[in-house]
Design an enzyme around this catalytic site. Structure first.
Site, PDB file in Angstrom:
ATOM      1  CB  SER A  88      46.701   9.533  38.567  1.00  0.00           C
ATOM      2  OG  SER A  88      47.020   9.600  37.203  1.00  0.00           O
ATOM      3  CE1 TYR A 115      42.327   8.606  38.372  1.00  0.00           C
ATOM      4  CE2 TYR A 115      40.603   8.441  36.695  1.00  0.00           C
ATOM      5  CZ  TYR A 115      41.945   8.479  37.045  1.00  0.00           C
ATOM      6  OH  TYR A 115      42.910   8.395  36.076  1.00  0.00           O
ATOM      7  CG  HIS A 125      51.092   6.807  37.530  1.00  0.00           C
ATOM      8  ND1 HIS A 125      51.348   8.134  37.828  1.00  0.00           N
ATOM      9  CD2 HIS A 125      49.747   6.728  37.321  1.00  0.00           C
ATOM     10  CE1 HIS A 125      50.224   8.814  37.788  1.00  0.00           C
ATOM     11  NE2 HIS A 125      49.239   7.988  37.489  1.00  0.00           N
ATOM     12  CG  ASP A 127      54.577   8.866  37.902  1.00  0.00           C
ATOM     13  OD1 ASP A 127      54.303   8.340  36.809  1.00  0.00           O
ATOM     14  OD2 ASP A 127      53.711   9.291  38.689  1.00  0.00           O
TER      15      ASP A 127
END
Length: 269
Positions: A122, A41, A242, A206
């Site tokens: 994301s 991430y 999302h 989203d």
């Protein structure tokens, strides 16, 4: 349990030691043949750590795969400084860290580039999007989920303007000074004859990262990759925010889609 967790360290481009956790069945052979999934991430001071995720266990570990979580800069594993060291003009450090972990897995004979996949969503989709354009020869499969990919216009779409403290402002010199360097949409190499298998997924509804990022990227990859070995797959769920799914059934489908894509790409099953 027949699973074990081990922490290892890779050395990034600037010499920083980057920790990662590797989860696998006990006694795996270090012969490069293990289908390995690298997850990351690296943003907003979010920390990753060892844990048991049922979906990973059923979809990957029980089949003999190796699962790895990289604690790259941009996250919060070592506190605020670990996060702040990869903001804006230093965002490249997150990607260099992730590449270093992938290279360390290969050097350790856990896997080869042909048996190594990466996945992120994301901000992690921006990460794996950059793996596609910055280190395509390191991976056999890449999943880019609900991603940011066009860093020239991200601040004009949905919640994007609220992330300028993390990435920078494209309407200033930030764009030419550093932002364009990690905008995957602008760094596709049309001279390449081959890219790894890539799956892009998003959600029509989203409300955080606009699906236009994934849509534009897929269209450009399809157009530039015509007649080349660029296996690009796309799935857009009509519902869900999302998270990419509106209920448990959709979530299970999206998870299965991701893991099955990567497993087949790495094992050719």
């Amino acid at each position: 349990s027949d699973l074990e967790v081990a922490q290892h360290f890779a050395t990034s481009k600037d010499g920083t030691k980057i920790p990662y956790f590797m989860i696998s069945k006990k006694g795996i052979k270090l012969d490069g043949s293990n289908p390995t999934l690298l997850y990351g991430y690296g943003g907003f001071e979010i920390s990753l750590g060892p844990r048991y995720a049922t979906t990973v266990g059923i979809s990957w570990l029980e089949k003999g795969g190796v699962y790895v979580e990289a604690n790259i800069r941009g996250g919060g594993e070592y506190g605020p400084q670990w996060h702040q060291s990869a903001l804006k003009e230093n965002r490249n450090k997150s990607y260099e860290d992730f590449i270093a972990v992938g290279e360390h897995l290969v050097a350790s004979n856990v896997c080869t580039p042909k048996t190594l996949a990466c996945r992120g969503g994301s901000n992690g989709g921006l990460l794996t999007g950059n793996m596609l354009v910055q280190a395509p020869d390191l991976f056999g499969a890449i999943h880019i989920a609900v991603p940011l990919l066009d860093m020239q216009r991200y601040h004009k779409l949905l919640a994007g303007a609220s992330w300028m403290a993390e990435y920078g402002d494209p309407d200033t010199d930030d764009w030419k000074n550093f932002l364009y360097k990690y905008s995957p949409y602008h760094n596709i190499d049309e001279t390449r004859e081959k890219y790894p298998a890539v799956l892009l997924t998003t959600s029509t509804r989203d409300d955080r990262v606009h699906p236009a990022h994934a849509r534009k990227m897929v269209k450009k990859l399809w157009d530039l990759g015509e007649g080349k070995e660029w296996p690009v797959y796309y799935y857009e769920n009509m519902e869900g925010g999302h998270g990419g799914a509106a209920d448990s059934k959709q979530s299970a489908f999206m998870t299965s889609l991701s893991y099955e894509f990567m497993w087949r790409a790495l094992t050719k099953e």
